[in-house]
Design a protein around this motif. Structure first.
Motif, short mmCIF file in Angstrom:
data_model
loop_
_atom_site.label_atom_id
_atom_site.label_comp_id
_atom_site.label_asym_id
_atom_site.label_seq_id
_atom_site.Cartn_x
_atom_site.Cartn_y
_atom_site.Cartn_z
N GLU A 146 0.86 -1.17 0.00
CA GLU A 146 0.00 0.00 0.00
C GLU A 146 0.90 1.24 0.00
OE1 GLU A 146 -3.45 -0.03 2.85
OE2 GLU A 146 -2.32 -1.76 3.60
N GLU A 147 0.39 2.32 -0.56
CA GLU A 147 1.24 3.50 -0.71
C GLU A 147 0.46 4.77 -0.42
OE1 GLU A 147 4.40 4.58 -4.10
OE2 GLU A 147 2.32 4.58 -4.82
N LEU A 148 1.12 5.68 0.25
CA LEU A 148 0.58 7.02 0.45
C LEU A 148 1.61 8.02 -0.07
CD1 LEU A 148 -1.75 8.72 1.86
CD2 LEU A 148 -0.06 9.10 3.66
N TYR A 149 1.16 8.93 -0.89
CA TYR A 149 1.98 10.05 -1.34
C TYR A 149 1.44 11.33 -0.73
CZ TYR A 149 4.73 7.89 -5.11
OH TYR A 149 5.63 7.15 -5.84
N LEU A 150 2.36 12.21 -0.34
CA LEU A 150 2.00 13.57 0.04
C LEU A 150 2.88 14.51 -0.77
CD1 LEU A 150 0.31 15.42 1.87
CD2 LEU A 150 2.23 15.42 3.48
N PRO A 151 2.37 15.08 -1.86
CA PRO A 151 3.17 16.01 -2.65
C PRO A 151 3.63 17.21 -1.81
CG PRO A 151 1.22 15.33 -3.87
CD PRO A 151 1.04 14.85 -2.47
N LEU A 152 4.92 17.49 -1.87
CA LEU A 152 5.49 18.62 -1.14
C LEU A 152 5.63 19.85 -2.02
CD1 LEU A 152 8.36 16.82 0.83
CD2 LEU A 152 5.99 17.21 1.56
N ALA A 153 5.90 19.63 -3.30
CA ALA A 153 6.10 20.74 -4.23
C ALA A 153 5.72 20.27 -5.63
CB ALA A 153 7.54 21.21 -4.21
N GLY A 154 5.07 21.14 -6.38
CA GLY A 154 4.72 20.84 -7.75
C GLY A 154 3.31 20.30 -7.88
N THR A 155 2.54 20.89 -8.78
CA THR A 155 1.21 20.39 -9.13
C THR A 155 1.36 19.50 -10.36
OG1 THR A 155 0.05 22.31 -8.23
CG2 THR A 155 -1.11 21.02 -9.90
N ALA A 156 0.91 18.25 -10.25
CA ALA A 156 1.08 17.28 -11.33
C ALA A 156 -0.23 16.55 -11.58
CB ALA A 156 2.18 16.29 -10.98
N LEU A 157 -0.29 15.84 -12.71
CA LEU A 157 -1.43 14.97 -13.01
C LEU A 157 -1.17 13.60 -12.40
CD1 LEU A 157 -2.03 15.89 -16.75
CD2 LEU A 157 -3.75 16.07 -14.95
N TRP A 158 -2.17 13.07 -11.69
CA TRP A 158 -2.09 11.75 -11.08
C TRP A 158 -3.25 10.91 -11.59
CZ3 TRP A 158 1.43 10.46 -6.94
CH2 TRP A 158 2.25 11.51 -6.54
N GLN A 159 -2.98 9.66 -11.88
CA GLN A 159 -4.02 8.74 -12.33
C GLN A 159 -4.03 7.50 -11.44
OE1 GLN A 159 -3.58 7.17 -16.31
NE2 GLN A 159 -5.77 6.74 -16.48
N ARG A 160 -5.21 7.15 -10.94
CA ARG A 160 -5.40 5.96 -10.11
C ARG A 160 -6.27 4.97 -10.87
NH1 ARG A 160 -8.27 5.98 -6.15
NH2 ARG A 160 -7.08 4.78 -4.63
N GLY A 161 -5.75 3.76 -11.08
CA GLY A 161 -6.52 2.75 -11.80
C GLY A 161 -6.91 3.24 -13.19
#
Length: 204
Positions: A137-152
């Motif tokens: 299992e994974e948790l991300y917390l972006p610290l800097a930068g707005t990006a596109l994320w895709q789940r499934g």
């Protein structure tokens, strides 16, 4: 490692700040529950990567809640062991020029743990991190930068710094950076920690 060594002190300061940032977040509770109670420091000689050239500039794209940890990372990155999970045959050499991670807590990090990992992911601008998945299992917390994320199979969405992102075990996920580099705090738990992610198709 002697706790007075520079590497050990850097890891301890960053880990303490990372924990303080994660602890109030509801989605992070299953991860911080496995945070090591006893700190066992190991020697992890510094290693650098080409992607580090974007780290200083990334601080400009942080959020007020993440700016302190982001600044600490930028100041101490040269003391950390930066690594890559892939080879040029996986995504091409240009991907490796803009990608890297460093583990603070975990099986190979300076703070030993067999139950969870925590570290930092760095992606340069204009980069597609293709779909991949892993048992943990994974948790991300972006610290800097707005990006596109895709789940499934969901549609990619823009995620700003300070917004936690959770990936269930074996959930394919992908990221795209645009003009801003991305720096994210990550946590893994369960499965084989440190295992190379399974590369999925290049488009979900």
């Amino acid at each position: 490692m002697d706790p007075t060594d520079t590497e050990g002190q850097v890891a301890l300061r960053l880990a303490k700040a990372a924990y303080a940032l994660l602890e109030p977040i509801a989605a992070a509770q299953p991860f911080v529950a496995h945070w090591p109670e006893t700190i066992v420091l190991r020697s992890t000689p510094p290693e650098t990567l080409p992607a580090l050239r974007w780290l200083d500039g990334a601080s400009a794209f942080s959020h007020p809640t993440t700016s302190r940890l982001m600044a600490m990372l930028a100041e101490t990155a040269a003391e950390l062991a930066w690594r890559q999970s892939y080879a040029a045959a996986d995504f091409g050499p240009s991907f490796l020029e803009r990608y890297g991670w460093t583990e603070l807590v975990g099986p190979s990090g300076p703070i030993g743990s067999k139950r969870m990992t925590c570290g930092f992911l760095l992606l340069g601008p204009d980069l597609h991190y293709p779909p991949h998945a892993h048992e943990a299992e994974e948790l991300y917390l972006p610290l800097a930068g707005t990006a596109l994320w895709q789940r499934g199979n969901g549609a990619p969405s823009l995620v700003p710094p300070g917004t936690p992102i959770y990936h269930e075990s074996w959930l394919p996920h992908a990221m795209w950076t645009r003009t801003e580099p991305l720096v994210a705090l990550y946590c893994w738990r369960g499965g084989t920690l440190g295992a190379k992610p399974q590369i999925m198709s290049r488009a979900l």
